[in-house]
Design a protein around this motif. Structure first.
Motif, PDB file in Angstrom:
ATOM      1  N   UNK A   1      50.092 -67.594 142.872  1.00 34.82           N
ATOM      2  CA  UNK A   1      51.481 -67.334 143.199  1.00 34.82           C
ATOM      3  C   UNK A   1      52.380 -68.370 142.702  1.00 34.82           C
TER       4      UNK A   1
ATOM      5  N   UNK B   1      55.490 -70.532 138.934  1.00 30.00           N
ATOM      6  CA  UNK B   1      56.871 -71.126 139.088  1.00 30.00           C
ATOM      7  C   UNK B   1      56.787 -72.437 138.663  1.00 30.00           C
TER       8      UNK B   1
ATOM      9  N   UNK C   1      56.957 -72.734 135.027  1.00 26.37           N
ATOM     10  CA  UNK C   1      58.350 -72.332 134.586  1.00 26.37           C
ATOM     11  C   UNK C   1      59.390 -73.590 134.568  1.00 26.37           C
TER      12      UNK C   1
ATOM     13  N   UNK D   1      69.843 -63.718 149.961  1.00 24.33           N
ATOM     14  CA  UNK D   1      68.587 -63.939 148.969  1.00 24.33           C
ATOM     15  C   UNK D   1      68.666 -62.525 148.186  1.00 24.33           C
TER      16      UNK D   1
ATOM     17  N   UNK E   1      69.366 -61.984 144.121  1.00 26.63           N
ATOM     18  CA  UNK E   1      68.669 -61.511 143.099  1.00 26.63           C
ATOM     19  C   UNK E   1      68.629 -60.017 142.551  1.00 26.63           C
TER      20      UNK E   1
ATOM     21  N   UNK F   1      70.040 -63.918 132.693  1.00 27.32           N
ATOM     22  CA  UNK F   1      68.554 -64.141 132.608  1.00 27.32           C
ATOM     23  C   UNK F   1      68.078 -62.930 131.572  1.00 27.32           C
TER      24      UNK F   1
ATOM     25  N   UNK G   1      66.310 -69.788 134.752  1.00 29.08           N
ATOM     26  CA  UNK G   1      65.640 -69.094 135.909  1.00 29.08           C
ATOM     27  C   UNK G   1      65.592 -70.164 136.825  1.00 29.08           C
TER      28      UNK G   1
ATOM     29  N   UNK H   1      68.383 -70.459 138.702  1.00 25.98           N
ATOM     30  CA  UNK H   1      68.562 -69.384 139.531  1.00 25.98           C
ATOM     31  C   UNK H   1      67.702 -69.523 141.060  1.00 25.98           C
ATOM     32  N   UNK H   2      66.471 -70.197 140.887  1.00 24.18           N
ATOM     33  CA  UNK H   2      65.739 -70.069 142.103  1.00 24.18           C
ATOM     34  C   UNK H   2      65.996 -71.137 142.894  1.00 24.18           C
TER      35      UNK H   2
ATOM     36  N   UNK I   1      67.738 -69.471 146.644  1.00 25.73           N
ATOM     37  CA  UNK I   1      66.973 -69.221 147.562  1.00 25.73           C
ATOM     38  C   UNK I   1      66.016 -70.145 147.997  1.00 25.73           C
TER      39      UNK I   1
ATOM     40  N   UNK J   1      56.925 -66.507 146.445  1.00 25.08           N
ATOM     41  CA  UNK J   1      57.581 -65.494 145.351  1.00 25.08           C
ATOM     42  C   UNK J   1      58.520 -64.539 145.782  1.00 25.08           C
ATOM     43  N   UNK J   2      58.218 -64.008 147.121  1.00 19.20           N
ATOM     44  CA  UNK J   2      59.388 -62.926 147.251  1.00 19.20           C
ATOM     45  C   UNK J   2      60.694 -63.453 147.447  1.00 19.20           C
ATOM     46  N   UNK J   3      60.984 -64.646 147.430  1.00 19.36           N
ATOM     47  CA  UNK J   3      62.285 -65.010 147.340  1.00 19.36           C
ATOM     48  C   UNK J   3      63.014 -65.182 146.046  1.00 19.36           C
ATOM     49  N   UNK J   4      62.303 -64.889 144.892  1.00 20.75           N
ATOM     50  CA  UNK J   4      62.695 -64.872 143.509  1.00 20.75           C
ATOM     51  C   UNK J   4      62.945 -63.313 143.120  1.00 20.75           C
ATOM     52  N   UNK J   5      63.842 -63.607 142.186  1.00 13.83           N
ATOM     53  CA  UNK J   5      64.111 -62.206 141.205  1.00 13.83           C
ATOM     54  C   UNK J   5      63.106 -61.696 140.736  1.00 13.83           C
TER      55      UNK J   5
ATOM     56  N   UNK K   1      63.193 -62.984 137.211  1.00 12.75           N
ATOM     57  CA  UNK K   1      62.576 -64.343 136.704  1.00 12.75           C
ATOM     58  C   UNK K   1      60.926 -63.834 136.690  1.00 12.75           C
TER      59      UNK K   1
END
Lengths: 272, 297
Positions: A20, A24, A27, A200, A204, A225, A244, A247-248, A251, B113-117, B120
């Protein structure tokens, strides 16, 4: 025997964590590499030659501050709208008596199960007719209320001692004062947590804004994006990853501060 | 007394008005208008609409592209149920009953991960799974395999798009299911342990039945939300292709409405989705009725 078995489970859970989170991390790492480096040192989580080049290119190509402001403004509008309409409606359900209350409540909650496709055509036509295309208000207007908020607020209000409300009634405190000065302060944790979730989600949001925001100057971050992703290949991934990453941050920061509140209210939304 | 009653009524209306007004204008009336549009042939712009009766609905079930999209939707539902419901459920059972520490840490990390678009998520997975130059493809090449070009196959594309939503939804559903498991009375679990009932029997006979309503809630949510969530990666990565192979009913509705300008077809598809979701809502109420006793009002 037992700790050994438990270790096996922990190994499995660790693998899930990695699956998971690693995307990220890669990225973020790649956003600090040049295009060549991102290809040749793909597995390097810490860039060998860290560079801000992608961020510089990005800020030349798009109006970054404008994008961030658009997204922030729209998300704030939606969040404030959902919180205030939700508080008012929950107050009415909790403290007023009226006929058909259960049915009205049921109708409100049922809206959670409505697919966006069944409202998008008429809503698009209305927003276009009202001359609100390419505006934050056009995106926000149809979503200024949310049944999830009403549900969470109702649950929190049910925990407020009845006697407190009754004594306020006896003192003839007007309802709006009761709401502002007593209920809202007590409900602060719920307001913060559901507010954070609303913000949040709106930050998104992608589907509805793509219909309403066509002009690049009105774009929000997810739409910008999407412009950097090409389905035919040839996406400049480090560049897209830089956007990206920007962007994160928001949140993630909200989650770091309000993590406990947010997880609690997710749990609450399922427990009826 | 009478005037205070009057006042009470006015206040009730005042407090419910904002929500009611928005729901009326942006949900109730649009649904009725979409239903109306579903009986017409229109292109979203022309001044006139042609009444065609049930033709748009007939098209849904007779047109091969529509049939393909409906079939894909079933595929999506099946996959989403496995990825976003069954797997998080198993994992939440493991975390609740098979390990004794770190539960909180897993919860916090899984949720990230549920925080992100999903945009993304779509972008990152398009990179990771890139069949030519992505890390997985390179890794596979080193051990002598090739990553199939999933963008050329509808079925594989559907799997990939579901995996992207799984990345986002996994933690969210996990938290919900874990909450349900956590609210099972501890003394029932303890009693079973004292009686040396095997753990899998305890889970099967006690835990699963007691957690039925939460599980069903998440199951319905998985379908209703999952089909809408998957819209974003479809639009970002495949646009429903190859040849509608990865489209689902919601994406096809959007495509008909705003790309092909077949408003009538889009409306009929939207109404069909609406009816299916209504049935799911009805099931939710029926199955989760047990919780109604302590409903908020």
């Amino acid at each position: 025997m037992r700790p050994f078995k438990a270790n096996g489970w922990h190994l499995l859970l660790l693998v899930i964590c990695l699956a998971l989170i690693l995307p990220v991390l890669f990225m973020v790492a790649n956003s600090f590499k040049t295009l060549q480096d991102s290809y040749h040192t793909m597995w390097q989580l810490i860039p060998l030659h860290p560079t801000l080049k992608n961020y510089q290119t990005l800020s030349r190509q798009v109006a970054l501050l404008r994008l961030i402001w658009n997204t922030f403004f729209m998300a704030t509008l939606v969040t404030l709208g959902k919180l205030s309409t939700g508080l008012l409606a929950a107050y009415a359900f909790q403290y007023f008596h009226f006929r058909g209350k259960r049915w009205v409540y049921f109708a409100f909650v049922a809206t959670i199960f409505i697919p966006f496709t069944v409202t998008m055509i008429p809503n698009y036509l209305v927003i276009a007719k009202a001359n609100l295309l390419n505006t934050a208000l056009g995106v926000a207007l149809p979503q200024l209320c949310d049944a999830t908020g009403i549900m969470i607020f109702l649950k929190a209000m049910a925990k407020i001692p009845r006697s407190l409300i009754e004594s306020a009634y006896l003192d003839q405190i007007p309802t709006h004062r009761l709401l502002m000065n007593i209920i809202i302060p007590i409900l602060r944790p719920s307001i913060i947590s559901i507010g954070a979730i609303f913000f949040i989600n709106s930050w998104n949001e992608y589907v509805w804004p793509t219909l309403i925001l066509k002009d690049k100057s009105s774009f929000t971050l997810p739409l910008a994006l999407q412009n950097y992703i090409s389905s035919e290949g040839g996406t400049n991934f480090p560049l897209a990853m830089a956007l990206a990453t920007i962007m994160i941050i928001v949140p993630l920061a909200i989650y770091m501060v309000f993590q406990r509140y947010i997880l609690n209210s997710i749990s609450n939304s399922g427990l009826k | 007394m009478n005037s205070s009653k009057q006042q009470h009524r006015v206040l009730t209306l005042l407090y419910l008005a904002p929500t009611a007004l928005i729901l009326l204008v942006f949900i109730v009336i649009p649904i009725i208008y979409t239903l109306y549009l579903s009986f017409f042939d229109w292109n979203l712009i022309a001044p006139t609409k042609n009444f065609v009766g049930w033709r748009n609905y007939l098209t849904i079930f007779t047109d091969p592209v529509n049939q393909k999209v409906l079939l894909n939707t079933l595929g999506y539902i099946g996959l989403l149920l496995v990825l976003n419901f069954a797997i998080p459920y198993v994992i939440s059972i493991i975390v609740q009953f098979f390990i004794h520490k770190m539960q909180g840490v897993y919860k916090i990390i899984f949720f990230i991960p549920s925080l992100f678009s999903l945009v993304v998520g779509a972008m990152v997975f398009a990179w990771i799974m890139n069949p030519v130059s992505g890390p997985i493809a390179l890794l596979l090449r080193q051990i002598g395999f090739t990553l199939p070009n999933w963008t050329n196959s509808g079925g594989l594309a559907i799997v990939m798009l579901c995996l992207i939503t799984n990345w986002k939804v996994f933690g969210y559903n996990f938290v919900l299911l874990l909450t349900g498991l956590g609210s099972i009375p501890q003394n029932l679990i303890d009693a079973a342990q004292v009686d040396h009932i095997p753990k899998w029997r305890l889970i099967w006979d006690v835990v699963l039945p007691l957690n039925k309503s939460m599980a069903f809630y998440v199951l319905i949510l998985t379908i209703v939300q999952g089909l809408q969530y998957v819209f974003t990666p479809i639009n970002v990565i495949t646009q429903g292709g190859p040849y509608y192979g990865s489209s689902n009913v919601l994406y096809h509705t959007y495509l008909n409405a705003f790309v092909l300008y077949k408003t009538g077809n889009a409306s009929a598809l939207a109404i069909l989705t609406f009816v299916i979701f209504l049935i799911l809502l009805f099931l939710e109420i029926k199955f989760v009725e047990g919780r109604d006793a302590d409903a908020p009002i």
